[in-house]
Design a protein around this motif. Structure first.
Motif, short mmCIF file in Angstrom:
data_model
loop_
_atom_site.label_atom_id
_atom_site.label_comp_id
_atom_site.label_asym_id
_atom_site.label_seq_id
_atom_site.Cartn_x
_atom_site.Cartn_y
_atom_site.Cartn_z
N ASP A 249 21.24 -32.57 27.21
CA ASP A 249 20.69 -31.22 27.32
C ASP A 249 21.09 -30.35 26.13
OD1 ASP A 249 19.53 -30.58 30.35
OD2 ASP A 249 20.85 -32.32 30.21
N VAL A 250 22.26 -30.59 25.58
CA VAL A 250 22.66 -29.87 24.38
C VAL A 250 21.76 -30.27 23.21
CG1 VAL A 250 24.53 -29.44 22.73
CG2 VAL A 250 25.04 -29.61 25.17
N ALA A 251 21.45 -31.55 23.11
CA ALA A 251 20.53 -32.00 22.06
C ALA A 251 19.15 -31.40 22.27
CB ALA A 251 20.46 -33.53 22.06
N ASP A 252 18.70 -31.35 23.54
CA ASP A 252 17.39 -30.74 23.83
C ASP A 252 17.40 -29.25 23.45
OD1 ASP A 252 16.30 -33.10 24.77
OD2 ASP A 252 16.75 -32.67 26.89
N TYR A 253 18.54 -28.60 23.65
CA TYR A 253 18.68 -27.19 23.30
C TYR A 253 18.35 -26.99 21.82
CZ TYR A 253 21.15 -22.72 22.48
OH TYR A 253 21.48 -21.44 22.12
N LEU A 254 18.92 -27.84 20.98
CA LEU A 254 18.66 -27.73 19.54
C LEU A 254 17.22 -28.10 19.20
CD1 LEU A 254 21.96 -29.32 18.16
CD2 LEU A 254 21.35 -26.89 18.18
N ALA A 255 16.70 -29.14 19.86
CA ALA A 255 15.34 -29.58 19.55
C ALA A 255 14.33 -28.49 19.91
CB ALA A 255 15.02 -30.86 20.32
N ASP B 203 34.62 -27.51 27.35
CA ASP B 203 35.91 -26.97 26.91
C ASP B 203 35.85 -26.46 25.47
OD1 ASP B 203 37.30 -27.59 29.31
OD2 ASP B 203 37.50 -29.67 28.67
N LEU B 204 34.79 -26.82 24.74
CA LEU B 204 34.66 -26.37 23.35
C LEU B 204 34.36 -24.88 23.30
CD1 LEU B 204 32.53 -29.30 21.83
CD2 LEU B 204 35.02 -28.98 21.70
N SER B 205 34.83 -24.25 22.24
CA SER B 205 34.56 -22.82 22.06
C SER B 205 33.18 -22.65 21.43
CB SER B 205 35.62 -22.20 21.13
OG SER B 205 35.49 -22.73 19.82
N PHE B 206 32.68 -21.39 21.50
CA PHE B 206 31.40 -21.11 20.86
C PHE B 206 31.49 -21.34 19.36
CE2 PHE B 206 28.58 -17.97 18.77
CZ PHE B 206 27.37 -18.59 19.09
N ASP B 207 32.67 -21.07 18.77
CA ASP B 207 32.85 -21.31 17.33
C ASP B 207 32.69 -22.79 17.00
OD1 ASP B 207 33.28 -18.64 16.83
OD2 ASP B 207 35.47 -18.79 16.96
N LEU C 111 22.07 -23.07 14.87
CA LEU C 111 21.05 -22.82 15.89
C LEU C 111 21.66 -22.51 17.26
CD1 LEU C 111 18.43 -25.59 15.00
CD2 LEU C 111 18.27 -23.15 14.55
N PHE C 112 22.93 -22.80 17.43
CA PHE C 112 23.56 -22.51 18.71
C PHE C 112 23.73 -21.01 18.89
CE2 PHE C 112 25.29 -26.95 18.44
CZ PHE C 112 24.71 -27.41 19.63
N GLU C 113 23.43 -20.54 20.10
CA GLU C 113 23.65 -19.14 20.48
C GLU C 113 24.57 -19.09 21.70
OE1 GLU C 113 22.65 -16.79 18.64
OE2 GLU C 113 21.20 -17.82 17.35
N GLU C 114 24.88 -17.87 22.12
CA GLU C 114 25.80 -17.70 23.25
C GLU C 114 25.30 -18.39 24.51
OE1 GLU C 114 28.72 -16.42 23.35
OE2 GLU C 114 28.91 -15.31 21.46
N ASP C 115 23.96 -18.49 24.65
CA ASP C 115 23.42 -19.07 25.89
C ASP C 115 23.60 -20.58 25.98
OD1 ASP C 115 21.66 -19.86 23.93
OD2 ASP C 115 19.85 -19.16 24.96
#
Length: 462
Positions: A368-374, A403-407, A415-419
């Motif tokens: 789902d994280v990969a789909d987020y970027l795609a 557990d990873l931070s937004f940074d 392309l990653f955002e807070e959501d």
């Protein structure tokens, strides 16, 4: 004395009599044999081959023989060789010459084929009924635990989260296909060989359509050679049993795994578990293991009949005596396994908290994280690589993706955002699978209704 004694100067030895006898196996077909004989006698009287009085005596005598068998008063004698000779001898001893006229216009070749087809039809129906009962149990668990999330696996490695209900329904659809195979086996057996005689038909004016109707067959087999030598219908039944047992074995393998301390997804009821003679703490999934183990024998029965049939010339050969043991055994074994599996499924306890705990491990949100970027324009193959690096980072730190931070995410891709946090939420991941057949709650609810409708339609045919 054997039925063919007029041609021979001496009887077979005691050993060869035992070796050649099928009675220990085919006596299970006594009801079908008697039904076939009653239909044959009624037809012989109708066409004028025997008298109406003979036919009535035969029918009454056969009813008494059947009653004696079912009450346990009938004495089977291995010297009778098979169920046909056993019944006919008892009948003739009771009613005399009328009983001796019963075999007019038929052979044991078409007689045994008739008995076996009638038996296959009945057992296929019994198995279809047991199949329906297990599907009810699976759907019941799926409904009772709707919304429960567990990790889905490929290669027995954590893959993506799915609904437990979705997982149960996968087996419902396997069993729905098994039902179709059993139904096809029943249809394949639903044709009458009676009247084909030994292989070439007979000179008596038999009405094969009449006996077919009396016995509930849908049609008459059009070729007398094929009628006495065909066992495709038993292969169909053996195949349907083998595939169904294979599906049950897969289900039971998961029940065995899920009931271990390592998984802890379910607990089987005491009624479907056993203990250890030395280790007081043990609760063993023996019955799931037995179903898994019995599958090998059922598959072996299919292979055995295939090998028996592979080089038989037309028409009847004594090899065909070996056809019934495997089919009888497979049908009984599958029926018992279906009943046992239904009991296990109905009574097992589900442990949602353990399923959810495991679903949070193994980076199940990675896709789902990969789909987020795609969805934000990055080609999926590149997105796959970015998330692969994030998973590697988690492995190095000994943590999970959430557990990873937004940074950390932003460093991997701008392309990653807070959501992105929403993409890591398991209920949201599951719910997003809205395509037909997917694991989202809406999709599974639709699937559940479809499975119920198919089940109701199948149950109406019984």
């Amino acid at each position: 004395m054997a039925l063919w004694s007029g041609r021979f100067m001496e009887n077979v030895s005691e050993f060869t009599q035992r070796f050649g006898a099928s009675l220990p196996v085919d006596k299970a077909l006594y009801a079908q044999d008697i039904a076939g004989s009653k239909a044959h006698a009624k037809m012989l009287a109708t066409v004028g081959v025997i008298s109406e009085d003979d036919a009535q005596q035969i029918a009454a005598g056969l009813d008494r023989v059947k009653a004696d068998i079912e009450s346990g008063d009938f004495m089977f004698d291995i010297n009778d060789e098979d169920i046909h000779m056993s019944v006919e001898k008892a009948l003739t001893a009771e009613i005399g010459d009328a009983g001796a006229r019963l075999h007019t216009g038929r052979s044991r070749n078409d007689q045994v084929a008739t008995d076996t087809r009638l038996y296959a039809k009945q057992r296929a129906t019994d198995l279809m009924r047991a199949n329906v009962a297990l599907r009810h149990a699976l759907i019941g668990q799926a409904e009772a635990n709707f919304g429960v999330i567990l990790p889905g696996y490929t290669h027995l490695q954590h893959a993506q989260p799915v609904l437990f209900s979705h997982h149960m329904l996968a087996y419902v659809w396997m069993l729905a296909r098994d039902y179709r195979r059993l139904q096809a086996a029943r249809d394949a057996a639903d044709a009458s060989p009676l009247g084909a005689a030994a292989l070439a038909g007979t000179t008596y004016p038999l009405d094969r359509q009449m006996t077919a109707g009396e016995l509930g067959f849908a049609s008459v087999i059009p070729n007398s050679l094929d009628a006495v030598s065909d066992r495709d219908f038993l292969l169909d039944l053996d195949y349907a049993c083998a595939v169904s047992c294979m599906h049950l074995s897969r289900l039971c393998e998961e029940l065995v795994l899920w009931s271990t301390s390592e998984f802890g997804f379910i607990e089987l009821s005491d009624a479907f578990s056993t203990g250890s003679s030395i280790m007081p703490q043990k609760k063993n999934p023996d019955f799931a293991e037995l179903i898994r183990g019995k599958t090998g024998r059922v598959i072996g029965n299919l292979v055995s009949l295939l090998v028996t049939m592979k080089a038989l010339p037309l028409a009847y050969n004594k090899d065909l005596q070996e056809d019934k043991y495997g089919a009888i055994d497979s049908a009984k074994t599958l029926e018992d396994c279906l009943q046992c599996a239904a009991g296990m499924i109905e009574t097992m306890s589900i442990k949602p908290e353990n399923m959810l705990k495991q679903a949070k491990l193994g980076h199940l949100a990675a896709t789902d994280v990969a789909d987020y970027l795609a969805k934000r324009g990055l080609p999926f193959r590149h997105a796959h690589e970015v998330v692969g690096h994030l998973v590697l980072l988690c492995e190095q730190r000994g943590c999970n993706l959430d557990d990873l931070s937004f940074d950390d995410f932003k460093a991997a891709s701008p392309l990653f955002e807070e959501d992105i946090v929403k993409a890591l939420d398991l209920p949201s991941i599951v719910a997003a699978r809205t395509t037909e057949g997917g694991t989202g709650e809406a999709a599974v609810a639709q699937q559940m209704e479809k499975a119920k409708a198919v089940l109701a339609a199948d149950e109406s045919l019984l």
